[in-house]
Design an enzyme around this catalytic site. Structure first.
Site, mmCIF file in Angstrom:
data_model
loop_
_atom_site.group_PDB
_atom_site.id
_atom_site.type_symbol
_atom_site.label_atom_id
_atom_site.label_comp_id
_atom_site.label_asym_id
_atom_site.label_seq_id
_atom_site.Cartn_x
_atom_site.Cartn_y
_atom_site.Cartn_z
ATOM 1 N N GLU A 166 0.778 -1.130 -0.047
ATOM 2 C CA GLU A 166 -0.041 0.023 -0.127
ATOM 3 C C GLU A 166 0.916 1.296 -0.190
ATOM 4 O OE1 GLU A 166 -2.808 0.406 3.255
ATOM 5 O OE2 GLU A 166 -3.728 1.884 2.208
ATOM 6 N N GLY A 201 3.584 2.576 10.932
ATOM 7 C CA GLY A 201 3.408 1.854 12.034
ATOM 8 C C GLY A 201 3.013 0.268 11.687
ATOM 9 N N ALA A 202 2.070 -0.005 11.054
ATOM 10 C CA ALA A 202 1.854 -1.425 10.488
ATOM 11 C C ALA A 202 0.848 -1.408 9.046
ATOM 12 C CB ALA A 202 0.953 -2.065 11.495
ATOM 13 N N GLU A 243 -2.155 -3.643 6.960
ATOM 14 C CA GLU A 243 -3.196 -4.520 7.108
ATOM 15 C C GLU A 243 -3.254 -5.658 6.147
ATOM 16 O OE1 GLU A 243 -3.831 -1.404 6.324
ATOM 17 O OE2 GLU A 243 -5.379 -1.307 5.073
ATOM 18 N N ASN A 244 -2.340 -6.170 5.519
ATOM 19 C CA ASN A 244 -2.433 -7.193 4.417
ATOM 20 C C ASN A 244 -3.138 -8.527 4.980
ATOM 21 O OD1 ASN A 244 -0.120 -5.965 3.143
ATOM 22 N ND2 ASN A 244 0.958 -6.680 5.040
ATOM 23 N N HIS A 266 -6.457 -2.047 15.134
ATOM 24 C CA HIS A 266 -6.657 -1.117 14.036
ATOM 25 C C HIS A 266 -6.531 -2.316 12.868
ATOM 26 C CE1 HIS A 266 -6.734 2.391 11.403
ATOM 27 N NE2 HIS A 266 -5.879 1.769 10.788
ATOM 28 N N GLU A 267 -5.243 -2.826 12.756
ATOM 29 C CA GLU A 267 -4.981 -3.424 11.603
ATOM 30 C C GLU A 267 -5.917 -4.795 11.440
ATOM 31 O OE1 GLU A 267 -3.129 -1.948 9.859
ATOM 32 O OE2 GLU A 267 -2.285 -0.622 11.272
ATOM 33 N N HIS A 299 -9.380 -3.931 9.912
ATOM 34 C CA HIS A 299 -9.119 -3.577 8.612
ATOM 35 C C HIS A 299 -9.656 -4.818 7.820
ATOM 36 C CE1 HIS A 299 -7.923 0.440 7.546
ATOM 37 N NE2 HIS A 299 -6.517 0.382 8.097
ATOM 38 N N GLU A 313 -9.649 4.327 6.206
ATOM 39 C CA GLU A 313 -8.892 4.518 7.430
ATOM 40 C C GLU A 313 -9.562 5.404 8.497
ATOM 41 O OE1 GLU A 313 -6.519 3.354 8.063
ATOM 42 O OE2 GLU A 313 -5.591 2.691 6.041
#
Ligand code: B3K
Ligand code: ZN
Length: 865
Positions: A128, A260-261, A263-264, A296-297, A300, A319
């Site tokens: 992303e 930060g991270a 979400e794949n 959060h991830e 997603h 988001e």
């Protein structure tokens, strides 16, 4: 010479893809310098598209060979450009065909950390927004969704991709992801990793294997992230009815990561800073971040992955919603009022700052050159606020019904803000066309309130004004939900919380005080104190002429905890602005603070927030809002004066709190213990400033966790202790994440006049690895964000130092360089000398040959203002 402005992409130019993808098969033969990627992609003409040439995105790929329906393409059959590859419609066999290609890529040479790259011997990806095009030729846009099969060939022991594992043997592994996804959610990891494993059973009865993959040696630091993951999975089932949908969920921690991270699908990749935690190495704040980012991830998976964005202009669709969801989760897991206050602090610090400067943009932007520059506080945090307002306007039940409809209708689709608003309109029957302005108008609205009383009646006038922002000189009135209550002069509530919606430039609302007082069982008040914008019901700047005396009443009595805190905050802000203009803090304020601090019925975390002073940047922002040109050096000194004065005036209550709040020897990262440490360490800080080093030295020596250790460390740095940095270094030099704190804390807590020299010295330290984004942010961000008075040193040395580093980093990692450049976004606030020096620094950056599109766009937007 005018540097060239990068070319812009416009929302208005959106066209559906010409071809859709029915299936993707990828084979990776991994090698550090020459990885081969073999793709087999089934295309089909989009019935809703225009047909025509096959246009694939691709950057930095060396094409080894390509074929369509098994027929090899010759050099004349396609055209390769900087941006990708085109096959003319005439060369295509029909409406459906299979594209095959083999490309070679260089993960080791990939320093931008986008696409497939290497981090300490581990292969990992970040796709992303547009990194997949650095892996193979593909229609790299979120509205092309497909199931993926992936085969990885490598001698490394752990080989991961999205979806479920379907086979593995010596030197290979295969993965199948049944859920159609856009390429930006693709991920691959290969390395020498160990797992912290656990499991979860969904409400649908599906057993899910959970793994957190880390480098050997770090497996003891994963328990909290795992716990947060399991709680997130359960919460999404209860709060949104959303269950996980694969047999396995993997998280991988990586040391070199731009954000930060990510979400794949089924394979989240995290900056190790937001996974690894032990009491000795991570602070309470780190634990809190881990919890909310893991959530959060994970969230997603539904808001972003199952339902994704049609194009990158719709980024807030996933988001803003996912931030809103993680904030709800944290509010449930911890304290809702404390969460709300922290969220608003963040919003004001980052988003209001952005909205007030040259980088202001819509929650749904309409043009960009580099989409990575729009992963902003406006898209994320203001995007979440907009959903919070919807939630408040329609109520929790209708909100849930709208979300149910959203998931039912759009599962597997790539959607727009229009799709999102439509489910709310359908469920509630509301016309949301004016509400939609929150997505299409930038700038923080200013809400002003005035009131008058006569004959038992009160009239409240609410007025709004939305300031001009770049490209948007004129604005229309927005829909502003204003939650409010009324108190009488003793602090008793005569009107419980009520929602008023301001949807014109001005409204006047009558209140029958006599009736309200009677209902509340109170005499008719001589005066009322409005408690406006409770819970911060809209992301606006409120100007309300509430007297200091009345704000003291709100601080002591408001039933809304947010507004209680807000009353104290505004008193503090006003005190600081007054001190900047030569005034002094008043005793009534200290007395009120003392009473509140000593009130043990209040959550210590809440009290710690009341005690916290606005940051130096908050004060500069407040000065700007009141038309004062902020002087960062004076702000620093004034803030310090108030801290010392508070330490003196509140000394006995702070000492009592310090003594009473010791949570004892066994550390737990939960909200209750963290709250005690937060208040105790806030007391320690003020007492150290007013009394000297003794208590902090003892605190440092006794600390058995990083929260206490860093609290003592920074308090000692603040009073110029010259030897604590050496001690900290000697203890932690082998721990990378802790050493990030060491770099950052020293620069943030240096005396402003010494900060640039120290940052320069530390940037020559052998442990300063500027190619690691966390370390770069620790040192450069330690100055720009951590020490504004040092960064804005009147000599301009801070600007030069930062510009030099941005230029250097840009050649290697444009994304992080561009992100850090927003340190300059506030330049218009300052005096003419500083403005000229910042502009010169921006000009110098802009003039660099070969500047990235990322940094060129940022600098261009900042200079244009
Ligand atoms: N979606 C990612 C952010 C990607 C940033 C690309 N520059 C993480 C998140 O918001 O969850
Ligand atoms: Zn996100």
């Amino acid at each position: 010479m005018q540097p060239s402005t990068p070319q812009q992409i416009h929302l208005a130019d959106y066209r559906p893809p010409a071809y859709l993808v029915d299936h993707v098969h990828l084979t990776f033969r991994l090698a550090p310098k020459g990885t081969r990627v073999i793709s087999r992609i089934r295309f089909r003409a989009n019935p809703a598209g225009t047909g025509g040439d096959l246009v694939l995105d691709g950057e930095g790929l060396r094409l080894i060979g390509a074929a369509i329906d098994g027929v090899a393409l010759g050099a004349g059959d396609y055209l390769i450009t900087q941006a990708g590859l085109r096959v003319a419609a005439a060369r295509l066999p029909g409406d459906a065909f299979t594209w095959e290609a083999e490309v070679a890529i260089d993960p080791e040479g990939n320093t931008a950390l986008e696409g497939l790259y290497l981090s300490k011997g581990m292969f990992c990806t970040q796709c992303e927004a547009e990194g997949f095009r650095k892996i193979t030729f593909y229609p790299d846009r979120p509205d092309v969704m497909a199931p993926f099969d992936v085969r990885i060939e490598s001698d490394l022991p752990v080989l991961l991709s999205n979806g479920n594992p379907v086979g593995q043997g010596a030197g290979w592994a295969e993965w199948h992801d049944p859920w159609p996804k856009p390429a930006y959610l693709f991920a691959l990891v290969a390395g020498d990793l160990v797992a912290h494993a656990d499991s979860f059973t969904t409400m649908e009865g599906r057993a899910v294997a959970l793994n957190i993959w880390v480098r050997p040696g770090d497996e003891g630091k994963c328990a909290y992230a795992m716990d947060a993951l399991q709680r997130s999975m359960a919460w999404d089932e209860t709060a949104y009815g959303r269950a996980y949908d694969l047999d396995i969920f993997n998280i991988v921690a990586v040391d070199d990561f731009n954000m930060g991270a990510m979400e794949n699908k089924g394979l989240n990749i995290f900056n190790s800073k937001f996974v690894l935690a032990s009491p000795e190495t991570a602070t309470d704040r780190d634990y809190e971040f881990i919890e909310s980012i893991v959530a959060h991830e994970y969230f997603h998976n539904w808001t972003g992955n199952r339902v994704t964005c049609r194009d990158w202009f719709q980024l807030c669709l996933k988001e803003g919603l996912t931030v809103f969801r993680d904030q709800q989760f944290s509010a449930d897991a911890r304290s809702a009022p404390v969460q709300r206050i922290s969220d608003v602090l963040q919003l004001r610090a980052r988003q209001f700052r952005e909205d007030a400067g040259p980088l202001a943009h819509n929650v749904r932007p309409e043009a960009y050159a580099e989409i990575n520059n729009f992963y902003t506080a406006t898209v994320y945090e203001k995007g979440a606020e907009v959903i919070g307002m919807l939630h408040r306007l329609v109520g929790a039940q209708a909100y849930r019904a709208a979300l149910d409809l959203y998931f039912a209708r759009h599962d597997g689709q790539a959607c727009t803000i229009e799709d999102w608003l439509a489910v709310f309109s359908e469920v509630t029957g509301r016309d949301l066309s004016q509400f939609k302005l929150w997505y299409t108008q930038a700038g923080t609205p200013r809400l002003s309130a005035a009131w008058s009383m006569a004959e038992g009646q009160m009239h409240l006038t609410l007025r709004q004004e939305v300031p001009a922002t770049p490209g948007q000189p004129h604005k229309s009135p927005m829909v502003i939900p204003v939650a409010l209550g009324l108190l009488d002069q003793t602090g008793a509530e005569i009107l419980p919380e009520t929602l008023v919606v301001l949807d014109q430039a001005e409204v006047v609302i009558p209140f029958d005080l006599a009736a309200l007082a009677a209902e509340a069982g109170r005499p008719l008040p001589e005066a009322v104190i409005p408690s406006l914008l409770r819970g911060f019901s809209a992301p606006v700047i409120l100007d309300a002429p509430v007297s200091r005396a009345d704000r003291l009443v709100l601080l002591a009595h408001d039933t809304d905890p947010f507004n209680r805190w807000e009353a104290g905050r505004s008193l503090m802000r006003e005190t600081l602005l007054g001190m900047l203009l030569g005034g002094a803090a008043d005793q009534a304020f200290f007395a009120a603070m003392g009473r509140l601090l000593a009130d043990d019925s209040l959550d210590p975390a809440f009290r710690a927030l009341v005690l916290a002073l606005p940051s130096e940047d908050d004060i500069a922002q407040a000065a700007q809002e009141s038309g004062i040109v902020p002087d960062p050096v004076m702000i620093h000194a004034t803030r310090r004066d108030l801290q010392v004065a508070m330490g003196v005036a509140l000394g006995s209550v702070l000492t009592q709190l310090y003594d009473a709040l010791d949570p004892g020897p066994s550390y737990r990262p939960d909200a209750a213990q963290a709250a005690q440490r937060a208040l105790r360490n806030a007391a320690l800080h003020l007492l150290t400033l007013s009394e000297g080093p003794t208590r902090a030295q003892a605190h440092y020596d006794a600390a058995n966790n990083m929260t206490d250790e860093i609290a003592a460390f920074t308090a000692l740095l603040d009073i110029g202790d010259s030897d604590v940095a050496g001690r900290f270094h000697d203890r932690w030099q082998d721990d990378r994440l802790v050493m990030d704190k060491w770099f950052m804390a020293q620069i943030s807590h240096a005396a402003p006049g010494d900060a640039v020299a120290l940052a320069r010295r530390l940037s020559a330290h052998p442990l300063f690895d500027w190619t690691n984004p966390n370390r770069f942010r620790a040192v450069i961000g330690g100055l720009t964000a951590g020490n504004p008075a040092g960064f804005h040193d009147p000599s301009g040395a801070g600007y030069g130092f930062v510009a030099d580093w941005l230029i250097r980093l840009d050649a290697r990692n444009p994304q992080t360089a561009a992100r850090m450049s927003s340190a300059f976004e506030t330049w218009r606030r300052y005096d003419a000398d500083r403005q000229a020096m910042i502009l010169a620094a921006l000009d110098r950056i802009a003039a660099q040959p070969g500047l990235s599109r990322d940094l060129a766009e940022m600098v261009g937007r900042m200079r244009a203002a």
